[in-house]
Scaffold this motif. Structure first.
Motif, PDB file in Angstrom:
ATOM      1  N   GLU A  12     -12.446 -17.310   6.034  1.00 52.94           N
ATOM      2  CA  GLU A  12     -11.479 -18.387   5.762  1.00 52.94           C
ATOM      3  C   GLU A  12     -11.039 -19.031   7.082  1.00 52.94           C
ATOM      4  O   GLU A  12     -10.851 -18.348   8.070  1.00 52.94           O
ATOM      5  CB  GLU A  12     -10.213 -17.843   5.063  1.00 52.94           C
ATOM      6  N   ARG A  50     -14.828 -21.183 -11.204  1.00 46.81           N
ATOM      7  CA  ARG A  50     -14.116 -21.137  -9.914  1.00 46.81           C
ATOM      8  C   ARG A  50     -12.607 -20.967 -10.124  1.00 46.81           C
ATOM      9  O   ARG A  50     -11.957 -20.170  -9.451  1.00 46.81           O
ATOM     10  CB  ARG A  50     -14.390 -22.428  -9.134  1.00 46.81           C
ATOM     11  N   TYR A  70     -18.977 -14.744 -10.027  1.00 41.86           N
ATOM     12  CA  TYR A  70     -19.571 -15.486  -8.898  1.00 41.86           C
ATOM     13  C   TYR A  70     -21.051 -15.748  -9.182  1.00 41.86           C
ATOM     14  O   TYR A  70     -21.569 -16.832  -8.898  1.00 41.86           O
ATOM     15  CB  TYR A  70     -19.411 -14.724  -7.574  1.00 41.86           C
ATOM     16  N   ARG A  74     -23.054 -19.306  -9.848  1.00 42.04           N
ATOM     17  CA  ARG A  74     -24.249 -19.624  -9.016  1.00 42.04           C
ATOM     18  C   ARG A  74     -25.450 -19.993  -9.880  1.00 42.04           C
ATOM     19  O   ARG A  74     -26.199 -20.921  -9.549  1.00 42.04           O
ATOM     20  CB  ARG A  74     -24.554 -18.405  -8.132  1.00 42.04           C
ATOM     21  N   ARG A  96     -20.904 -22.205   1.130  1.00 44.91           N
ATOM     22  CA  ARG A  96     -21.095 -20.826   0.646  1.00 44.91           C
ATOM     23  C   ARG A  96     -22.233 -20.753  -0.370  1.00 44.91           C
ATOM     24  O   ARG A  96     -22.447 -21.664  -1.166  1.00 44.91           O
ATOM     25  CB  ARG A  96     -19.834 -20.247  -0.008  1.00 44.91           C
ATOM     26  N   THR A 101     -21.514 -13.519  -1.467  1.00 43.01           N
ATOM     27  CA  THR A 101     -21.427 -12.398  -2.413  1.00 43.01           C
ATOM     28  C   THR A 101     -21.743 -11.079  -1.706  1.00 43.01           C
ATOM     29  O   THR A 101     -21.093 -10.056  -1.941  1.00 43.01           O
ATOM     30  CB  THR A 101     -22.386 -12.627  -3.607  1.00 43.01           C
ATOM     31  N   TYR A 104     -18.508 -10.539   0.619  1.00 45.27           N
ATOM     32  CA  TYR A 104     -17.206 -10.302  -0.048  1.00 45.27           C
ATOM     33  C   TYR A 104     -17.299  -9.206  -1.126  1.00 45.27           C
ATOM     34  O   TYR A 104     -16.526  -8.253  -1.112  1.00 45.27           O
ATOM     35  CB  TYR A 104     -16.680 -11.603  -0.681  1.00 45.27           C
ATOM     36  N   GLN A 105     -18.253  -9.375  -2.089  1.00 43.66           N
ATOM     37  CA  GLN A 105     -18.314  -8.390  -3.181  1.00 43.66           C
ATOM     38  C   GLN A 105     -19.066  -7.131  -2.721  1.00 43.66           C
ATOM     39  O   GLN A 105     -18.757  -6.035  -3.167  1.00 43.66           O
ATOM     40  CB  GLN A 105     -19.007  -8.995  -4.415  1.00 43.66           C
ATOM     41  N   LEU A 154      -8.613 -14.403  -3.210  1.00 42.07           N
ATOM     42  CA  LEU A 154      -9.390 -13.671  -2.203  1.00 42.07           C
ATOM     43  C   LEU A 154      -8.714 -13.732  -0.831  1.00 42.07           C
ATOM     44  O   LEU A 154      -8.706 -12.766  -0.083  1.00 42.07           O
ATOM     45  CB  LEU A 154     -10.804 -14.262  -2.092  1.00 42.07           C
TER      46      LEU A 154
HETATM   47  P1  TMP Z   1     -13.576 -21.302  -0.443  1.00 41.82           P
HETATM   48  O1  TMP Z   1     -12.133 -20.993  -0.223  1.00 41.82           O
HETATM   49  O2  TMP Z   1     -14.386 -21.292   0.815  1.00 41.82           O
HETATM   50  O3  TMP Z   1     -13.833 -22.451  -1.323  1.00 41.82           O
HETATM   51  O4  TMP Z   1     -14.196 -20.028  -1.221  1.00 41.82           O
HETATM   52  C1  TMP Z   1     -13.617 -19.467  -2.285  1.00 41.82           C
HETATM   53  C2  TMP Z   1     -13.360 -17.999  -2.094  1.00 41.82           C
HETATM   54  O5  TMP Z   1     -14.343 -17.242  -2.831  1.00 41.82           O
HETATM   55  C3  TMP Z   1     -13.420 -17.482  -0.681  1.00 41.82           C
HETATM   56  O6  TMP Z   1     -12.311 -16.626  -0.490  1.00 41.82           O
HETATM   57  C4  TMP Z   1     -14.684 -16.667  -0.613  1.00 41.82           C
HETATM   58  C5  TMP Z   1     -14.880 -16.213  -2.025  1.00 41.82           C
HETATM   59  N1  TMP Z   1     -16.265 -15.995  -2.448  1.00 41.82           N
HETATM   60  C6  TMP Z   1     -16.673 -14.700  -2.794  1.00 41.82           C
HETATM   61  O7  TMP Z   1     -15.891 -13.768  -2.727  1.00 41.82           O
HETATM   62  N2  TMP Z   1     -17.948 -14.528  -3.232  1.00 41.82           N
HETATM   63  C7  TMP Z   1     -18.855 -15.552  -3.357  1.00 41.82           C
HETATM   64  O8  TMP Z   1     -19.999 -15.343  -3.757  1.00 41.82           O
HETATM   65  C8  TMP Z   1     -18.400 -16.897  -2.996  1.00 41.82           C
HETATM   66  C9  TMP Z   1     -19.332 -18.046  -3.133  1.00 41.82           C
HETATM   67  C10 TMP Z   1     -17.102 -17.054  -2.540  1.00 41.82           C
END
Ligand code: TMP
Length: 207
Positions: A12, A50, A70, A74, A96, A101, A104-105, A154
């Motif tokens: 972020e 989203r 997620y 996709r 992204r 994924t 983060y996951q 997140l």
């Molecule tokens: P953004 O704030 O960059 O638009 O992204 C949305 C949030 O989603 C960001 O905190 C990252 C998270 N994210 C995941 O956890 N897994 C994913 O696969 C994607 C694409 C985003």
């Protein structure tokens, strides 16, 4: 004619969205229109997913549900927007993609990376980006840049979560040097823009 698929990754506050807009404007100026899109999101179904994912009120969301949502976003995005645009020979710029994924996951939420790899191949129809720009910067600095705006679900995770994300991204970049371009996100916007445009315009797919 084959298009060019470029993805932008980072923690972020790394400044990737600003750079994507600058790149899209430059490509337009050069007569090379692009599709500027994001994940999770893109087409309406994926944007609805989203909203579910980022809603700070969805505190009960299980990490399993999160991973599947997620991936669902996709699949819809890739099938409905990304692949058709690439088939038309367009340049697709995506904020992204599946590396998020994995970071983060996978790394941060500690879910099985082998399972994520299978799910990724399924939800992307085996699509792999041509170039992935990784905007790297210290977690503290990223959060300082976000400031005091309302944080999404997140973003509300603690610093160690985001540190795991950062380290996983760096590992992915090390493992796949042919696809990743690691950028020092503390550089000025103009310096970053020059590095990015140069990489995109010299890519073999555009020759
Ligand atoms: P953004 O704030 O960059 O638009 O992204 C949305 C949030 O989603 C960001 O905190 C990252 C998270 N994210 C995941 O956890 N897994 C994913 O696969 C994607 C694409 C985003």
């Amino acid at each position: 004619m084959k298009g060019l698929f470029v993805t932008f990754e980072g923690i972020e506050g790394s400044g990737k969205s600003t750079q994507m807009k600058m790149l899209a404007a430059k490509l337009e100026e050069l007569g090379k229109p692009s599709l500027l899109t994001r994940e999770p999101g893109g087409p309406p179904i994926a944007e609805s997913i989203r909203a579910l994912l980022l809603d700070p009120g969805n505190k009960e969301m299980l990490r399993e549900t999160e991973l599947l949502l997620y991936s669902a976003s996709r699949a819809q995005h890739t099938g409905q927007w990304i692949l058709p645009a690439l088939r038309e020979g367009k340049i697709v710029l995506c904020d992204r993609y599946y590396d998020s994924t994995i970071a983060y996951q996978g790394a941060a939420r500690e879910q099985n990376l082998d399972f994520i790899a299978v799910l990724t191949r399924f939800s992307t129809f085996n699509t792999v980006p041509d170039i992935t720009f990784l905007f790297d910067l210290p977690v503290e600095e990223g959060f300082a840049r976000i400031g005091h705006r309302q944080l999404d679900r997140l973003e509300q995770e603690d610093r160690s979560f985001h540190e795991r994300v950062r380290q996983q991204y760096l590992l992915l970049a090390k493992e796949q040097p042919g696809r990743f371009v690691v950028l020092d996100a503390t550089l000025s916007p103009m310096e970053l823009h020059k590095l990015i445009i140069n990489q995109v315009l010299t890519h073999r797919s555009l020759k």
